[in-house]
Every structure is written in structure tokens, then in C-alpha cells.
Enzyme design. Sequence first.
Site, PDB file in Angstrom:
ATOM      1  N   ASP A 104       6.942  15.898  63.535  1.00 18.70           N
ATOM      2  CA  ASP A 104       7.063  15.902  62.010  1.00 18.70           C
ATOM      3  C   ASP A 104       8.177  16.203  61.271  1.00 18.70           C
ATOM      4  OD1 ASP A 104       6.124  15.677  59.337  1.00 18.70           O
ATOM      5  OD2 ASP A 104       4.569  16.881  59.453  1.00 18.70           O
ATOM      6  N   SER A 139       0.150  16.822  53.463  1.00 22.10           N
ATOM      7  CA  SER A 139       1.499  16.402  52.991  1.00 22.10           C
ATOM      8  C   SER A 139       1.733  16.610  51.586  1.00 22.10           C
ATOM      9  CB  SER A 139       1.291  14.973  53.357  1.00 22.10           C
ATOM     10  OG  SER A 139       2.723  14.106  53.447  1.00 22.10           O
ATOM     11  N   HIS A 141       2.997  13.439  62.167  1.00 24.11           N
ATOM     12  CA  HIS A 141       2.593  13.928  60.885  1.00 24.11           C
ATOM     13  C   HIS A 141       1.675  12.617  60.421  1.00 24.11           C
ATOM     14  CE1 HIS A 141       3.338  14.775  56.425  1.00 24.11           C
ATOM     15  NE2 HIS A 141       2.924  13.375  56.254  1.00 24.11           N
TER      16      HIS A 141
END
Length: 310
Positions: A252, A157, A282
Site C-alpha cells: 500500500d 483510507s 490497500h
Amino acid sequence: MPLHPQAEALRRQRAEAGTPPLYTLDLATARAADLASIQAAGGSPEAVHEVTELTVPGPGGPLTLRFYRPSAAAELPALLYLFGGGWTLGSLDTGDAICRRLANAVGCVVVGVGYRLAPEHPFPAAVEDVAAAARWLAEHAAEVGVDPARIAVGGDSAGGNLAAALTLLARRDGGPGFRHQLLVYPNTEYGADTPSVREHDDPLLFNRRSVAWYWGHYLKAEADGADPLASPLRADDLSGLPPATVITAEYDPLRDEGEAYAEALRTAGVEVETRRYDGMPHGFFAMAGVLDAGRDAQEYAAARLREALA
């Protein structure tokens, strides 16, 4: 495909518990909730040979590095691993389970970086911190039992975003050299208006509101979002960067920009391998304790790193 049954079960648990989205909470509460959630889903942390911490000089003050050593070997390759959390949440403890598994599975020293968080320390503080950590590791490799010629960088991320930015900085500054970059559902472009951003607005999952909330904390001004160190996809030239592994998730909002970055790297002549995990949201990479795909993705990442660091 539909949301995977294991991911759907997590979503249902959140609904039944009335779990609020992190972006609706104050920062202290969100940080605590994020860590608790990741630790609950990450599985039992694996034992490693040794975990130590060092404090090294950083651009904003002392910077903590956490070393996960899988064996007593005198010299090992290394992975500089950058935790996720939207540059706003997260800590060395957030990435603990991932770092332990990768250290054992790759057979390398994994080095976590306790970089500064926004909004207290907005862009480019985190980039400056991870760059300082990388330089220190390369310069002091012999002291910590690391082979300076075999260092990779990775993150998930926002950590993936920082890893990508770090490779751009290292290319500009002539080092340190990285053998590989592992980018797990990375943020790559501020203000991205992609189908995956538009499609995902489920408050029980990481969604487009989450993305906007994190960027809102990270950037002092919208103009900063045009800087390639914030938005690597906006870099004019991606040639000469390290070979890459890019992992994305179907459910995501960051899916499309991660895959677009992989394609941009490939177009620039960088060797890239991508893998999308269908049915996954995600954050799944950090949920290896409850999602089979999370463990599979960690094993895939480890295999790619083993090959790169051989």
C-alpha cells in the site's frame, strides 16, 4: 513477503479482465466501478437488528446518517464510521458490509455518514460534514439510543483521514469526546514521499498514481494540503487525542504515512496499537468476502473497539 496468494488471484483476475485503473475513468464510471468492486469482494452483508436513516442539518445542506443497530437494547455505545474512496468515490453503500459486521461484532450502533464528495465539494467540505454529524450524534444521543459517553470514530483510507481530522477538531472545539479512533490505512500527509509511495506503481493495484488522483480532486489548491485537517501528520501537537488502532497493509502506498502517524501519536503520549498485514494491498479491509486477512482485520478492529467501548 510476496503478495498474498489470495490477493495475487484478485490481481490476476483484473489483468485477465482488462480492468482499467479507476484513475483512468471519468468520475461517474469510476464511482460505479468502485462500488461494484467493493460489493463483489465484501461478502454477503450480515443481517443486523435494524437499519434506519435520518437526515440532519449539515453545513452544505441535508446530511444523511445511516444507523446500524445490532440489537433492541435501549442504549448502546456507538461508532461513527466514515467510508473510504479518496474523498472522491464512495458512499454509504460502500461501507455497508463493514458497518454491518462491526455493529454485530462490537455490539454497538454504527453510524455511517453520507458526507459530500470532491471535486464537486472539495476540502474542507467532507471534514465539515463529518464534524456536523459527530456533533449531532453527541447532542441527540438519547433520541437514537446511544450512550453519549461511549462514542468512537473510525474509517478506512480517506475515511481514516477524516476520522483523524475529526479528533483534531473535537480536541480544538472541546468535544464531542471520542473513546477511540480506528484508522485503517489512512491518508495522513499530502505529498508524502515515502518508500511505500515510491515502491508501489502497479496499475492493477491501488498505487501512487491513485493517491495523486484523489488528492488532485480533494484539494482546491496545493496549499490546502498543509492544513492538519487535510494532513493530520502535519499537526504541531497530537497530544490529548483518543487512543488509536492503526491498521496498515504491506502493498500500500499509504503504508508508511499511516505508520508514521501512529508513531507520532505514540510520541505525543497517545495510547496506540498498530498492526500491519503483510502481503496485503490497500483496500483489503473491505474485501472480507475474498481475503481472509480482510475478515481477520475486521475482527481485530472489533476486538479493539469492544475493549474501548466497554
